[in-house]
Design a protein around this motif. Structure first.
Motif, mmCIF file in Angstrom:
data_model
loop_
_atom_site.group_PDB
_atom_site.id
_atom_site.type_symbol
_atom_site.label_atom_id
_atom_site.label_comp_id
_atom_site.label_asym_id
_atom_site.label_seq_id
_atom_site.Cartn_x
_atom_site.Cartn_y
_atom_site.Cartn_z
ATOM 1 N N ARG A 129 38.066 45.231 44.608
ATOM 2 C CA ARG A 129 39.137 45.348 43.707
ATOM 3 C C ARG A 129 39.292 44.189 42.925
ATOM 4 O O ARG A 129 39.495 43.077 43.684
ATOM 5 N N VAL A 131 41.224 41.920 40.153
ATOM 6 C CA VAL A 131 42.633 41.806 39.675
ATOM 7 C C VAL A 131 42.247 40.439 38.347
ATOM 8 O O VAL A 131 42.150 39.374 38.746
ATOM 9 N N LYS A 133 44.622 38.786 35.337
ATOM 10 C CA LYS A 133 45.933 38.540 35.092
ATOM 11 C C LYS A 133 46.289 39.087 33.716
ATOM 12 O O LYS A 133 45.329 39.055 32.836
ATOM 13 N N GLY A 136 45.901 43.889 34.969
ATOM 14 C CA GLY A 136 46.074 44.830 36.383
ATOM 15 C C GLY A 136 44.613 44.900 37.256
ATOM 16 O O GLY A 136 43.969 43.939 37.353
ATOM 17 N N VAL A 137 44.561 45.965 37.822
ATOM 18 C CA VAL A 137 43.762 46.085 38.963
ATOM 19 C C VAL A 137 42.591 47.111 38.619
ATOM 20 O O VAL A 137 42.718 48.181 37.964
ATOM 21 N N GLN A 156 39.441 51.209 35.532
ATOM 22 C CA GLN A 156 40.906 51.384 35.702
ATOM 23 C C GLN A 156 41.075 53.186 35.662
ATOM 24 O O GLN A 156 40.566 53.489 34.646
ATOM 25 N N ILE A 172 39.197 35.433 38.096
ATOM 26 C CA ILE A 172 39.788 36.696 38.671
ATOM 27 C C ILE A 172 40.016 36.396 40.222
ATOM 28 O O ILE A 172 39.230 35.542 40.679
ATOM 29 N N SER A 173 40.713 37.474 40.809
ATOM 30 C CA SER A 173 40.742 37.400 41.997
ATOM 31 C C SER A 173 40.161 38.756 42.711
ATOM 32 O O SER A 173 40.223 39.673 41.924
ATOM 33 N N TYR A 175 39.529 41.251 45.837
ATOM 34 C CA TYR A 175 39.874 41.803 47.350
ATOM 35 C C TYR A 175 38.832 42.703 47.834
ATOM 36 O O TYR A 175 38.329 43.524 47.138
ATOM 37 N N ASP A 187 39.262 33.806 44.678
ATOM 38 C CA ASP A 187 39.368 33.496 43.557
ATOM 39 C C ASP A 187 37.909 33.258 43.063
ATOM 40 O O ASP A 187 37.290 32.360 43.565
#
Length: 388
Positions: A129, A131, A133, A136-137, A156, A172-173, A175, A187
């Motif tokens: 996933r 993220v 900023k 959203g995800v 999405q 981005i991050s 997950y 990150d």
């Protein structure tokens, strides 16, 4: 003068006595010191010391570091208690419960040290996933892991909301969840965008700073166990009740002392209290659970239910832990070894296993697709009879 000599002699005697006591009890002192350094409580250390002595361990200190050593001791206790018929007594079951709790703690502590430290270790097809900023995800997956991390275009709600060029240069991050391990986050930056094997893709920088975000609280194992599910509607439940009527057929795909993952026919519903009943190596297990989440596959009309245990008898919990940790008495180990040798001599073990697995899977799919009882997930209005 006499008193001075006497004091010196007494001092020497005391020192010799202390040295002798240290020599005699040095192993125990070292054992307790190691336990305290390892953040264990005195009752836990005393329990482990007794365990090592009762099983005649040459190096009791290994109990603080070796899952294998602890497993062997638990196996010996199970075997000895069965020989004298005390395996089902509260004392033995409570003791086993404490040992299993410590074993889980030891294995999880060992597991946390094996956590990922670099994104270079991630596998292809790993679901992630992303993220961004302000946006959203997004869902994506790793399609190649080399000098850079190549991921599919993030989506999405199943749709491409941002085109490739809109990702370039973004921070981005990421997950992810590694099966049998934990969750991770790191990150990174989208270095460039392009095409990989004919499909648009993002190319991410590697990270050497992965944060382990979630650690398992229990050890689980994959399995294929047929079971029966029963919906619970009564506010007061008699935990000693054993169901004799057929329930909703399901297949347990993995299990732990804290819950299970089961596959059912039809569409499941979250937040429903369920009782799951099955036999595990000759022991009847009745686990009271709540459905925490549901994965529904519309193609085959089947669901995977993530069940969290809310009540389980201590003896049943120990039976599950014994199955999960594969701790079996020495006699049974020898019997299994003999059978394995026979299978090797016949040179058919692999073929038989594959054939049996294929047949079992086919039978399970058939039974799950066509349940023989009323679907409890329709949540009919009739009350479930549960003794108070």
């Amino acid at each position: 003068m006499f008193f001075s000599i006497l004091i010196v002699v007494l001092g020497i005697v005391v020192l010799l006595l202390l040295f002798w006591l240290y020599k005699v009890f040095s192993l125990k002192i070292e054992f307790y010191a190691t336990g305290l350094d390892s953040k264990f409580t005195l009752p836990e250390i005393t329990m482990l010391w007794k365990l090592g002595k009762d099983t005649n361990m040459e190096e009791p200190l290994s109990l603080f570091f070796s899952v294998k050593a602890l497993s062997n001791c638990i196996s010996q206790i199970i075997e000895n208690s069965k020989k004298v018929g005390t395996e089902n007594t509260p004392q033995i079951q409570n003791f086993l419960g404490k040992l299993y709790k410590f074993r889980t703690k030891l294995e999880l502590a060992s597991d946390s040290k094996r956590g990922l430290e670099s994104s270079r270790a991630l596998d292809n097809n790993q679901k992630i996933r992303i993220v961004l900023k302000g946006a959203g995800v997004f869902a994506s997956k790793i399609i190649n892991n080399g000098g850079e991390i190549t991921v599919s275009i993030p989506v999405q709600d199943g749709k491409v909301k941002l085109q490739s060029n809109q990702w370039e240069g973004k921070n981005i991050s990421v997950y992810l969840w590694r099966k049998g391990d934990a969750g991770y986050v790191f990150d990174t930056k989208v270095v460039r965008t392009g095409v990989f094997l004919g499909n648009p893709a993002l190319f991410l920088q590697h990270s050497e700073n992965l944060l382990r975000t979630q650690k398992r609280k229990s050890i689980r194992t994959e399995c294929q166990i047929k079971a029966q599910l029963y919906i619970i509607k009564s506010k007061i439940t008699d935990y000693s009740t054993v169901e004799t009527a057929p329930g909703y057929q399901c297949l347990i795909e993995d299990i732990s002392s804290d819950g299970a993952l089961v596959r059912i026919g039809g569409k499941g519903i979250a937040n429903v209290q369920m009782k799951i009943q099955f036999e595990l190596e000759g022991t009847l297990i009745v686990m009271y659970t709540v459905v925490r989440s549901v994965e529904y596959n519309a193609a085959n009309n089947q669901s995977r239910l993530h069940l969290e245990c809310i009540h389980l008898d201590p003896a049943m919990r120990n039976a599950i832990l014994t199955f999960v940790y594969k701790i079996i008495p020495e006699e049974q180990k020898n019997a299994e070894a003999a059978l394995n040798e026979l299978e090797k001599e016949e040179d058919e073990a692999s073929t038989q296993k594959d054939d049996a697995k294929e047949k079992t899977s086919s039978e399970i799919d058939s039974s799950l697709a066509s349940p023989v009882v009323v679907d409890p997930f329709e949540l009919a209005t009739e009350e479930v009879d549960i003794e108070e």
